[in-house]
Every structure is written in structure tokens, then in C-alpha cells.
Write a protein that holds these residues in place. Structure first.
Motif, PDB file in Angstrom:
ATOM      1  N   LEU A 297       0.834  -1.191   0.000  1.00  0.00           N
ATOM      2  CA  LEU A 297       0.000   0.000   0.000  1.00  0.00           C
ATOM      3  C   LEU A 297       0.870   1.242   0.000  1.00  0.00           C
ATOM      4  O   LEU A 297       0.553   2.226  -0.626  1.00  0.00           O
ATOM      5  CB  LEU A 297      -0.923  -0.008   1.220  1.00  0.00           C
ATOM      6  CG  LEU A 297      -1.862  -1.195   1.252  1.00  0.00           C
ATOM      7  CD1 LEU A 297      -2.739  -1.168   2.475  1.00  0.00           C
ATOM      8  CD2 LEU A 297      -2.721  -1.216   0.006  1.00  0.00           C
ATOM      9  N   ARG A 301       1.317   2.641  -6.234  1.00  0.00           N
ATOM     10  CA  ARG A 301      -0.049   3.093  -6.488  1.00  0.00           C
ATOM     11  C   ARG A 301      -0.554   2.377  -7.723  1.00  0.00           C
ATOM     12  O   ARG A 301       0.205   2.180  -8.664  1.00  0.00           O
ATOM     13  CB  ARG A 301      -0.045   4.603  -6.771  1.00  0.00           C
ATOM     14  CG  ARG A 301       0.427   5.440  -5.622  1.00  0.00           C
ATOM     15  CD  ARG A 301      -0.742   6.186  -5.006  1.00  0.00           C
ATOM     16  NE  ARG A 301      -0.365   6.807  -3.748  1.00  0.00           N
ATOM     17  CZ  ARG A 301       0.281   7.955  -3.675  1.00  0.00           C
ATOM     18  NH1 ARG A 301       0.586   8.614  -4.768  1.00  0.00           N
ATOM     19  NH2 ARG A 301       0.600   8.453  -2.507  1.00  0.00           N
ATOM     20  N   PRO A 302      -1.829   2.026  -7.734  1.00  0.00           N
ATOM     21  CA  PRO A 302      -2.335   1.355  -8.926  1.00  0.00           C
ATOM     22  C   PRO A 302      -2.255   2.286 -10.133  1.00  0.00           C
ATOM     23  O   PRO A 302      -2.408   3.495  -9.980  1.00  0.00           O
ATOM     24  CB  PRO A 302      -3.798   1.055  -8.591  1.00  0.00           C
ATOM     25  CG  PRO A 302      -3.976   1.365  -7.170  1.00  0.00           C
ATOM     26  CD  PRO A 302      -2.855   2.233  -6.723  1.00  0.00           C
ATOM     27  N   ARG A 473     -15.232  -2.438  -2.079  1.00  0.00           N
ATOM     28  CA  ARG A 473     -14.106  -1.517  -1.879  1.00  0.00           C
ATOM     29  C   ARG A 473     -14.563  -0.082  -1.694  1.00  0.00           C
ATOM     30  O   ARG A 473     -13.939   0.688  -0.970  1.00  0.00           O
ATOM     31  CB  ARG A 473     -13.154  -1.599  -3.073  1.00  0.00           C
ATOM     32  CG  ARG A 473     -12.261  -2.816  -3.051  1.00  0.00           C
ATOM     33  CD  ARG A 473     -11.537  -2.971  -4.360  1.00  0.00           C
ATOM     34  NE  ARG A 473     -10.690  -1.808  -4.639  1.00  0.00           N
ATOM     35  CZ  ARG A 473      -9.496  -1.633  -4.089  1.00  0.00           C
ATOM     36  NH1 ARG A 473      -9.020  -2.522  -3.258  1.00  0.00           N
ATOM     37  NH2 ARG A 473      -8.778  -0.571  -4.374  1.00  0.00           N
ATOM     38  N   LYS A 479     -13.583   0.256   3.349  1.00  0.00           N
ATOM     39  CA  LYS A 479     -12.551   1.165   3.855  1.00  0.00           C
ATOM     40  C   LYS A 479     -12.083   0.726   5.237  1.00  0.00           C
ATOM     41  O   LYS A 479     -10.895   0.865   5.571  1.00  0.00           O
ATOM     42  CB  LYS A 479     -13.105   2.586   3.877  1.00  0.00           C
ATOM     43  CG  LYS A 479     -13.542   2.998   2.479  1.00  0.00           C
ATOM     44  CD  LYS A 479     -13.205   4.418   2.146  1.00  0.00           C
ATOM     45  CE  LYS A 479     -13.204   4.583   0.647  1.00  0.00           C
ATOM     46  NZ  LYS A 479     -14.353   5.321   0.134  1.00  0.00           N
ATOM     47  N   SER A 482      -9.757  -2.065   4.756  1.00  0.00           N
ATOM     48  CA  SER A 482      -8.470  -1.532   4.292  1.00  0.00           C
ATOM     49  C   SER A 482      -7.682  -0.918   5.436  1.00  0.00           C
ATOM     50  O   SER A 482      -6.454  -1.006   5.466  1.00  0.00           O
ATOM     51  CB  SER A 482      -8.681  -0.463   3.221  1.00  0.00           C
ATOM     52  OG  SER A 482      -9.172  -1.048   2.064  1.00  0.00           O
ATOM     53  N   SER A 483      -8.376  -0.296   6.362  1.00  0.00           N
ATOM     54  CA  SER A 483      -7.664   0.352   7.471  1.00  0.00           C
ATOM     55  C   SER A 483      -6.956  -0.693   8.323  1.00  0.00           C
ATOM     56  O   SER A 483      -5.864  -0.459   8.819  1.00  0.00           O
ATOM     57  CB  SER A 483      -8.626   1.186   8.312  1.00  0.00           C
ATOM     58  OG  SER A 483      -9.382   0.347   9.157  1.00  0.00           O
ATOM     59  N   SER A 486      -3.852  -1.589   6.394  1.00  0.00           N
ATOM     60  CA  SER A 486      -2.853  -0.524   6.269  1.00  0.00           C
ATOM     61  C   SER A 486      -2.103  -0.307   7.570  1.00  0.00           C
ATOM     62  O   SER A 486      -0.889  -0.157   7.574  1.00  0.00           O
ATOM     63  CB  SER A 486      -3.517   0.783   5.876  1.00  0.00           C
ATOM     64  OG  SER A 486      -4.187   0.618   4.688  1.00  0.00           O
ATOM     65  N   ARG A 598       2.185   0.889 -10.016  1.00  0.00           N
ATOM     66  CA  ARG A 598       3.367   1.665 -10.377  1.00  0.00           C
ATOM     67  C   ARG A 598       4.340   1.648  -9.207  1.00  0.00           C
ATOM     68  O   ARG A 598       3.941   1.799  -8.055  1.00  0.00           O
ATOM     69  CB  ARG A 598       2.906   3.090 -10.662  1.00  0.00           C
ATOM     70  CG  ARG A 598       3.969   4.065 -11.004  1.00  0.00           C
ATOM     71  CD  ARG A 598       3.310   5.285 -11.616  1.00  0.00           C
ATOM     72  NE  ARG A 598       2.300   5.856 -10.718  1.00  0.00           N
ATOM     73  CZ  ARG A 598       2.576   6.791  -9.812  1.00  0.00           C
ATOM     74  NH1 ARG A 598       3.794   7.211  -9.659  1.00  0.00           N
ATOM     75  NH2 ARG A 598       1.614   7.282  -9.064  1.00  0.00           N
TER      76      ARG A 598
END
Lengths: 600, 403
Positions: A297, A301-302, A473, A479, A482-483, A486, A598
Motif C-alpha cells: 500500500l 499506487r495502482p 471496496r 474502507k 483496508s484500514s 494498512s 506503479r
């Protein structure tokens, strides 16, 4: 009883040797080294080659094996593992898997896949205690291990490099600041681990009597479990773990039979991890991070995908390919699509919740068997059985996984690996024979058996899967999940119960795994437990990492590349797996965050 | 917290770099897709060059493991197939048409064997397919072969369900596990043995059905099974299972499995002090070379030392072509036979897919190095009344055993 104890000791001896190598590398590099598995098989085959083909005496062959393995280990570390481990342990882990594929197949090309009789260099049944016979060979092995362990512990305690190894394994950055050449330390550790792997391989062959290039895999896996059991990174733990596992396994088989071997091993592991989440001797840091956290993460970045690409992809996959009417492309396509469904569902666990579960074959198998049972016993239609199979997979897998969510980091990967293998092993105990004639999907009385029909069904399910994943998502729930992935500590501080959300993410992934299993079952019309292997689980993980670990659409790209590549590489059958491994390493090397992510 | 939902986070710095990468990514995905399509499309070789000359090549497909866990067997098959093709072509092929094989690696993995099946079905030059090695890979592929009206000749599939649950397109010359283990139970009983300890491979497609056949027959004839342990071929240490299996002091021991696992089992059985006769093993390099395996007894279909001239001619030709191979086993013999059966079927019915099926239905007394002569039982699509010879392993060679 005494017989069983001796059998367990001899076995534990081999596990201990392998586990020390795995723990050593993990300690200094924080990388789980799958290539270690290959050194078992390689060590055995090299020893066989030196003794039988070149006619060298055993006492010359053994050091030669160690030298070759050590040199190979150094090359692997310099060329593949270290460049990746520096910034992405997970990518390094994936590349060690690729390396192990290359090593196994190179060894197969060199020595052929034939099982070989290992020369009886030492008598192995000249002594006995009670009915149990053993030999000089077993005593030599046990004492060699004792000597190796003693030398290792002295080296680590008093040697200059040894102390540097310990310092690096405690805190890599601090070690670097103190002027310790961490790079050198990692090389040395890798070399020692590879040599130990080779030694363990020779011992396995001596003990078992036959060997082939692939014979290291199962011992390797068990040694890996032993290292985890002892506490990854702890060398004493690895030795203890090896012997404990060897002895408990022997008694387990004595009481429950060889067919429950894998269940025994992984139940021991899971029980130990629930009681001691860091293994027997491992320390659980107060604040720990998941292996994925702050890596994928934070570091990538995508790529932004322009809208027309979505439309183009839909048209190409959903309309152009079916119109080509090439059944081979379509059947390969069905496999790609089914794995894309499973992997897309898995991104919520691996990417968002940050749990690298290694046992998706478990829920896939549940879905497949459930769907078969529903359509054959209760005469459900395929269209009803499909979602119900997914639900059953989600429920059963969640219940079974519920005790392990307190386990963290690499340990949870191993625990889920064990869970997957255990589920399949239990299914095999319940339904030992294969299931035939699973009904094909029907559409208003017409049987859908053509490749085009399968392809379109799978494509439809994939589109729904991607929409659901996209919705999740974007939602509040997504979210929150995801938290957790992360920054679990921050999430916990904000009142998010990370454990529960990990379990929920796992259930969602299991649902789609079950759907995938159901699709496979109705297409193959035959299932048996050998279909749902650990390699299947690893394939799902590889697809996800390849595409970008938290991108559901990345899973589609990953599946096209990984399953498509195996078919594309058919032009070179002998080198197929080796080329596949090289491609995998190159992709990981230049796109460590995934194809669609990327670098930053 | 921007890392929370990175996909929605777009900043404007480094835009040019980003767009370059983006374009590169899009381009590479597109190229990949095109390459895959092109490669797949070219998968079916254009048979436009065949002309209508009568000497066009007849292709058979082989779906087998060339890499992975079962590669050992794939390599053995390939050697025997190549030898048989050479011989057939030297004798003028199929009525003048040369024969050639197209190999596809399935790793005996159903995920790949179904793709291989579809590839063969889509390749109009293929008129018959051999394989796959394991039933777990063959059976999922069967519906595809049936739909493609292509004969799937599972010459190695001993699981009776391969043909029993298959269609008229599934044929096999392998003896079924049930037949061979019924024979084994009968033979052990005939030796005057009353009790036997058993280990069997706990595999769904092979070991378990085989053990069930053995158990049923043993019960029928009054052979007592003191204990039966399921084992895994991937295990290395069977001592805990074996010490259980010999507790009831059986007079003899039977193992239902393959060669490499039998080698481990017999070695460890002797290591725990068991001395009864071992009924098990396989004519395979690692078992034949295991010191403790000497004296093992199995029922064999093919025997390298069989004095029959056809067998000796085959063994001689095989060793001449492959000087490194010390032994010729049932695997090579089975594959060699299979190719000759397929050629005979094509001669009898024609070289098309339909012709070969017709040929299989009409075959009679095809010369065989395994059975002497092969005639199919048209209801089971297996060899009619296959015969087994008791053989014993002595000094690394299996020889006929009179007992």
C-alpha cells in the motif's frame, strides 16, 4: 511405544536440520525461503550422482554436496532474493517459490524424474532395541546433527560473523548503523542454510533408501512447519520444533494412521499458534506489522486505467473471444476465468485486510464438494447450487478459521496454509473416492456442455464478482477492512476490531473460492481430493500478487498471465516450468508491487 | 491516510512520467492479449499442406506428464512410443500413411489435461489420443473427448471407472485394479496363507478402489486381513503405520501401491523385524534395486525375461535404442502395445476419428508384448480375460514364479 519414539526421533532429526536453515534465513532477512525445499531433493540427488555415477566414497561426496548447495545458495541470494528482500519481503518470498520451481525442474532434467535407489553407504539395520532395528547410519546422522548444532551455537555465540548474524536478526537497521556488513551476513546465512538443506536431503535419502528430485517437497513443508512451531527466527526453537513435531507425528500416525499425517501436523501447529502466537520460543513484538502492511500500500499506487480500457476488455473477453469459436482458447479461458474469480475474491483478504492466507484450496474444495452433493443428492439446479456452495464454503471456512485470527504476520500465512491442507485431508477421510458424473449446468432443459457455454457462464460470474468487489471496496465496510490492512494498530486505536474484520474479509474470499470450486466441479464433472493441492493455493496467491495484491481486476490480468503462460510455453515442454519461473522472477523484479501497480 | 484508498488518489505531479507508464502498461496488456490469441490460434496446425496424396501423415496425440510429479512415467511412455512409431513407419506405416505423435504436457493435472484435450479435439489432424497417466487427469478430460468424437485411449488407466463411467470413446488396455487385486488375494490364499497385513495407497482414483477389490475378494475366499493401513505415497516414514499393521502377526504382507512407495515400505518393514513374504512392488527401477525387495511377489502382465520371441524382440530393440535403460518394464511395454493397437485399429477402420472408433470395435487378436494377443470385451472396452503371471524378484530381476 519405544519403536515409535525412536522412529520419531530419527524423523525429527531431519526436520530439525531443515528447520534451522529456514529459521536462520528468516531471522536475518525476514523472508520465508521456499527454495530451501528444493535443496532437500537436490542434496539427495547430488549425493546419489557422486556416489553411484562418479563412484566417489561417501565421505568425499558429502562435503561436495554441501559445497555445491552452498554455492547455489549464494548465487540465488545475490541474484534474486537479496535485491528483492531489501525493499519487499513478500516479493522475495514469491521469487523464492519461482527459484524452487527452477531448481526442481533443472534437477529433473539433469537426473530425470526416476526414483533412484540410494546406495547403502552405512549399515542401517545392524542394531536393535526391542523389535525396532536401526543402524550405524542412524547413529551417525543423529550425532552429525548434534555436532552441527553445537558448532552452530558456538559460532553464533562467540564467532565474529555469528554475533553479527544475531545482531542482524534482532534489528537489521541498528546492526547496519553499528557498522555490521548486513549484506555479507545475509550471504553467509543463506550459504549456511543451503548447505544444511543439502545435508538434510542426504540424510533423508539415507534413511528412506530411495530419492527423486521432487522427494524433498513434503519433508520441506514439514520442516517449514517445524520452524514455525519453534518460532521463526529462533534457532533453538527450530531444533526443538523439529524433534517435537517428529515425535508427535510418529505417535499420531501410530494411533490415527498415515492418512491423517497432514491433519496431525497442522492441528499441532494451529494449536501451538493459538496458545503461543509466536511459536514455542519466538517472541511476539508488542506492535507488529503484517508482512503486507506498509509495503504494497505504501510503496506503489495502482495505474490509472482509462475508461475505454474497461469497455475494450469487456468486448474482447466477453464477445470477441467467444466469437473466435476456438474451443482450445475457450477451455483455457474457462480456467483463466475461474481462477480470476477466486483470486479477485481473494484480494479483499490479501490486499485490503493484509492477510496473506495460503490455503484457498480449502474453501475451493468445500465449494466443489458441496455443489456436487447438492446437485446429486438433493437434485438442486446448478444455478441454485452455485451460490449455496459459495455460502457453505464461507460459513465452514470461517468457523474453522475462527480460532486463528489472533495469530499475526507470517504465522497466519502458515496457519491458513495448514487450514487449507487440513480441510482437503478431512474431505478425503469423509469421501475417499472420487465423485463422478456431476451434472452439467442446464438452461431450460438444454445441457450446457460446449466450451462456449462454460466460458460465457464463467465470464458472467466474473463480471458479477468484479462488480461486487468494486462495491465492497467503495463501501464504508471496504474502507474499514483496508484500514486494518494498512495500519492495524491505528485501526485498533480508532476502535476497529481488526480480528473481526479479518475474519469477515476471509469469509468473503472463501465465498468466491467456493463459487470457483463449484464452477470447476460442474465443468470437470469429476472431482477428487488430488485436484485441490497446496499448489492450487499457491497459484491463487501468485495470481493476486502478480496483478497487484489489492486490485480485483489485477487478478484477471494475473490469471491471464499465469495460466495463459503455462499454455503459451507449450512450445518448449522440457523448459516450460523453468521459463515460467524465470518470467515470474523477472516480473517480480521489475514490478514488485504487481503488474498494474506503479513503483514509487 | 492517503494509502487507504490509493486508487482514488490522483495527484498531478509527475504526470508525464505517469502517462508514459500508463501507456506502456496498456500497450503491454494489449500486446499480451494479442500474442496469446495469436499463439492459441496457431495452436491448430494448418493441415492445408496435406494435399490429397495418399501418403499424408496420421497424427496421434499424447496427453501425459512430461514435467512435475509424474514425469518419470511420462518419460517411460515417450521412449516406448517413439520406438513403436519408428518400427511402424519402417514397415510402411498405416497402409502407406506414416504415423507421428504430438505430445502435450499435462503434468497429470486436470486443469491442464482439459486444456490439452480441447487442443487435441480442435486439431483436426489428430485422430486418436493416448492418455492421461492418472485417472484424476483423464476422467475430467473424457467429456471433452466424447464431445469431440475422438477416441481417448487411456492405456494406463487401471481405474475401472475410466471406461465404466465413460462413453464409447474411452478405451483401455490396462488391466483394472479390481481384476489385478482380486487375483492377488486369490494367489496369496492359494499359497496356503491364512492371514495377511495390508498397506494401501490412500488415493481416491487408484489405491482405495484397489483395496476394496482386495478386501471383498479376501472376505469371499476366507483370507484374513489382520490390519489394513492407508498410507500416502508422499510420506517417507511408514514405520509407525507398519508397526501397527504387523501387530496381529500376519503370515504374509501385501502392499497395494506403486514401485517407489513399495520400496520404502518393504525396507522399513524389514527394519522393524517382519519376516513374512511381501506381496507387492512393481517392476520399476527403484523397487528392483532395493536390497530388501528381493523375494517380493507380484502378479505381472509383462515380464522382460519372458522367452516369447515377440517379447524378446521388443526388449532387444528397446535396449538398442536406449542403451542407458537397464530394465524394460510394464510401463514401456504398455505404451508400446498401445501404439500398435491404435495402428491396428486405424488399419482396420480407417485413419479418421470415426474410422479409428470403428477399428476399435472390430479389433481381434492384435499381437501384444503384454497379453500375447489383445481382443477387446466390447461391453467393458477393456482387454477380454487378461491374464497375470506370478513373478518373484531375484537379484534385481523379476522372473516367473512357480508356486
Amino acid at each position: 511405544m519405544l519403536d515409535t519414539l525412536i522412529a520419531g526421533l530419527l524423523r525429527g532429526n531431519v526436520y530439525a536440520l531443515g528447520a534451522v536453515g529456514i529459521s536462520l534465513v528468516f531471522g536475518v532477512m525476514n523472508v520465508v525461503n521456499f527454495a530451501q525445499f528444493s535443496f532437500f531433493g537436490l542434496g539427495a540427488m547430488l549425493a546419489w550422482f557422486f556416489i553411484t555415477t562418479l563412484g566417489l566414497p561417501f565421505w568425499l561426496a558429502l562435503p561436495l554436496v554441501l559445497v555445491v548447495c552452498a554455492a547455489l545458495g549464494l548465487i540465488i541470494n545475490i541474484s534474486v532474493v537479496r535485491p528483492l528482500a531489501k525493499f519487499l519481503p513478500l516479493a522475495a518470498m514469491l521469487s523464492t517459490y519461482a527459484v524452487s520451481q527452477i531448481l526442481d525442474n533443472a534437477s529433473q532434467i539433469a537426473f530425470t524424474a526416476q526414483f533412484r535407489v540410494f546406495p547403502p553407504v552405512l549399515p542401517n539395520s545392524n542394531l536393535h532395541i526391542g523389535n525396532m532395528r536401526f543402524g550405524t547410519s542412524d547413529l551417525v546422522m543423529l550425532s552429525t546433527t548434534a555436532v552441527v548444532m553445537l558448532v552452530m551455537s558456538l559460532f553464533l555465540k562467540y564467532g565474529k560473523v555469528g554475533r553479527a548474524i544475531r545482531a542482524t536478526s534482532q534489528d537489521q537497521e541498528a546492526a547496519l548503523q553499528m557498522g555490521i556488513p548486513v549484506g555479507l551476513v545475509q550471504h553467509v546465512s543463506f550459504v549456511i542454510a543451503s548447505a544444511l538443506g543439502g545435508l538434510a536431503g542426504v540424510f533423508i535419502a539415507l534413511y528412506v533408501g530411495v530419492a527423486n528430485p521432487a522427494s524433498g517437497l513434503n519433508i520441506g513443508l514439514t520442516a517449514f512447519v517445524a520452524a514455525t512451531l519453534g518460532g521463526l527466527g529462533s534457532l533453538v526453537g527450530a531444533v526443538i520444533g523439529g524433534f517435537v513435531l517428529g515425535i508427535l507425528e510418529a505417535f499420531g500416525i501410530h494411533f490415527f494412521g498415515d492418512t491423517s499425517r497432514q491433519i496431525i501436523i497442522f492441528v499441532i501447529l494451529i494449536v501451538v499458534l493459538i496458545a503461543r502466537p509466536g511459536g514455542l520460543l519466538g517472541k511476539v513484538p508488542l506492535i507488529s506489522t503484517e508482512p503486507l502492511t506498509g509495503t504494497f500500500l505504501g510503496k506503489g499506487r495502482p495505474l490509472r486505467i482509462p475508461r475505454w480500457v474497461w469497455a475494450a476488455a469487456f468486448v474482447v473477453l466477453g464477445i470477441v473471444i467467444p466469437l473466435l469459436r476456438n474451443d482450445y482458447v475457450l477451455i483455457t479461458g474457462t480456467q483463466v476465468l475461474i481462477y480470476a474469480i477466486i483470486a479477485a475474491g481473494f484480494t479483499v483478504t490479501a490486499g485490503q485486510a493484509g492477510v496473506l492466507a495460503l490455503g484457498q484450496a480449502g474453501p475451493i474444495a468445500i465449494g466443489a464438494y458441496m455443489s456436487a452433493a447438492l446437485t446429486m443428492q438433493l437434485h438442486f439446479s446448478f444455478w441454485v447450487a452455485l451460490p449455496v456452495a459459495g455460502l457453505c464454503a464461507a460459513i465452514v471456512a470461517s468457523i474453522l478459521a475462527s480460532p486463528i485470527w489472533g495469530v499475526k504476520g507470517h504465522y497466519i500465512s502458515i496457519a491458513t496454509l495448514g487450514l487449507g491442507i487440513t480441510i482437503v485431508a478431512v474431505i478425503q477421510l469423509i469421501v475417499p473416492q472420487g465423485i463422478y458424473n456431476i451434472p452439467v449446468p442446464q438452461w431450460f432443459g438444454t445441457a450446457l456442455t460446449t466450451p462456449t457455454a462454460y466460458y460465457l457462464i464463467d465470464f458472467g460470474v466474473l463480471v458479477i464478482t468484479l462488480l461486487v468487489m468494486w462495491r465492497i471496496r467503495r463501501s464504508h465496510l471496504g474502507k474499514v477492512i483496508s484500514s486494518v490492512g494498512s495500519d492495524e494498530v491505528a485501526a485498533l486505536a480508532s476502535g476497529v476490531r481488526g480480528r473481526n474484520y479479518k475474519a469477515l474479509a476471509f469469509a468473503i474470499s472463501a465465498f468466491f473460492a467456493g463459487i470457483g470450486g463449484s464452477l470447476l466441479a460442474h465443468q470437470y464433472t469429476y472431482i477428487d481430493p488430488t485436484i485441490f493441492t497446496m499448489l492450487m493455493s499457491l497459484l491463487v496467491v501468485t495470481i493476486v500478487i502478480m496483478g497487484g495484491v489489492s486490485l480485483p481486476y489485477g487478478a484477471v490480468v494475473g490469471a491471464i498471465i499465469l495460466i495463459g503462460a503455462m499454455e503459451l510455453l507449450r512450445f518448449t515442454p522440457e523448459l516450460r516450468i523453468i521459463v515460467y519461473g524465470l518470467v515470474l522472477i523477472l516480473v517480480v523484479r521489475f514490478r514488485p508491487g504487481g503488474i498494474l501497480v506503479r513503483n514509487s | 491516510m492517503s494509502s487507504l484508498h490509493p486508487d482514488t488518489n490522483v495527484t498531478d505531479k509527475g504526470l508525464t512520467m505517469k502517462s508514459v507508464i500508463r501507456n506502456a502498461a496498456v500497450a503491454s496488456v494489449a500486446v499480451l492479449a494479442i500474442v496469446s490469441l495469436a499463439a492459441c490460434a496457431s495452436g491448430s496446425p494448418s493441415s492445408s499442406t496435406s494435399g490429397s496424396a495418399s501418403k499424408s501423415t496420421v497424427y496421434f496425440g499424447v496427453s501425459a506428464a512430461q514435467t512435475g510429479q509424474y514425469a518419470q512415467y511420462g518419460q517411460q511412455f515417450k521412449e516406448a512410443f517413439d520406438l513403436a512409431v519408428e518400427q511402424v513407419n519402417a514397415k510402411g506405416g498405416i497402409n502407406g500413411h506414416p504415423v507421428a505423435l504430438k505430445y502435450e504436457d499435462s503434468q497429470s493435472d486436470p486443469k491442464q489435461s482439459v486444456a490439452v484435450a480441447q487442443k487435441f479435439v480442435g486439431d483436426s489432424s489428430i485422430s486418436l489420443v493416448f492418455g492421461d497417466f492418472s485417472s484424476a487427469a483423464s476422467i475430467p478430460a473424457s467429456p471433452i473427448y466424447t464431445a469431440g468424437k475422438l477416441v481417448q485411449y487411456g492405456f494406463n488407466n487401471s481405474n475401472p471407472d475410466f471406461t465404466a463411467k465413460g462413453s464409447e470413446y474411452q478405451w483401455s488396455t490396462s488391466i483394472t485394479t479390481s481384476a489385478s487385486y482380486q487375483w492377488t488375494a486369490d494367489y496369496i490364499k492359494k499359497q496356503g496363507i491364512k492371514s495377511v497385513g495390508v498397506t494401501y495407497l490412500n488415493t481416491a482414483d487408484w489405491g482405495i478402489p484397489a483395496y476394496n477389490a482386495f478386501k471383498t475378494e479376501a472376505k469371499k475366499i476366507g483370507l484374513k486381513i489382520t490390519d489394513a493401513q492407508g498410507v500416502l505415497d508422499t510420506s517417507d516414514d511408514y514405520r509407525p503405520s507398519l508397526s501397527n499393521a504387523v501387530v496381529g502377526k500376519p503370515q504374509a504382507f501385501a502392499h497395494i501401491g506403486y514401485g517407489p512407495d513399495a520400496a520404502k515400505i518393504v525396507t522399513q518393514l524389514r527394519a522393524i523385524g517382519y519376516k513374512g513374504t511381501f506381496y507387492g512392488g512393481q517392476d520399476e527401477q527403484s523397487f528392483d534395486g532395493t536390497p530388501d525387495a528381493a523375494g517380493s511377489i507380484v502378479g505381472a502382465q509383462f515380464l522382460e525375461t519372458n522367452p516369447d520371441p515377440a517379447v524378446q524382440a521388443f526388449v532387444k530393440a528397446f535396449k538398442k535404442k536406449y542403451p542407458n535403460e537397464a530394465d524394460v518394464t510394464g510401463f514401456e511395454a504398455g505404451a508400446y502395445d498401445a501404439l500398435n493397437v491404435a495402428v491396428a485399429a486405424a488399419k482396420a477402420g480407417g485413419t479418421t476419428r470415426a474410422g479409428i472408433l470403428k477399428g476399435f470395435k472390430a479389433l481381434k487378436d492384435v499381437p501384444s508384448v503384454v497379453y500375447g494377443k489383445i481382443t477387446f470385451d466390447q461391453t467393458t472396452r477393456r482387454v477380454a480375460s487378461p491374464d497375470l503371471t506370478p513373478t518373484i524378484l531375484k537379484a534385481g530381476k523379476w522372473i516367473a514364479h512357480n508356486g
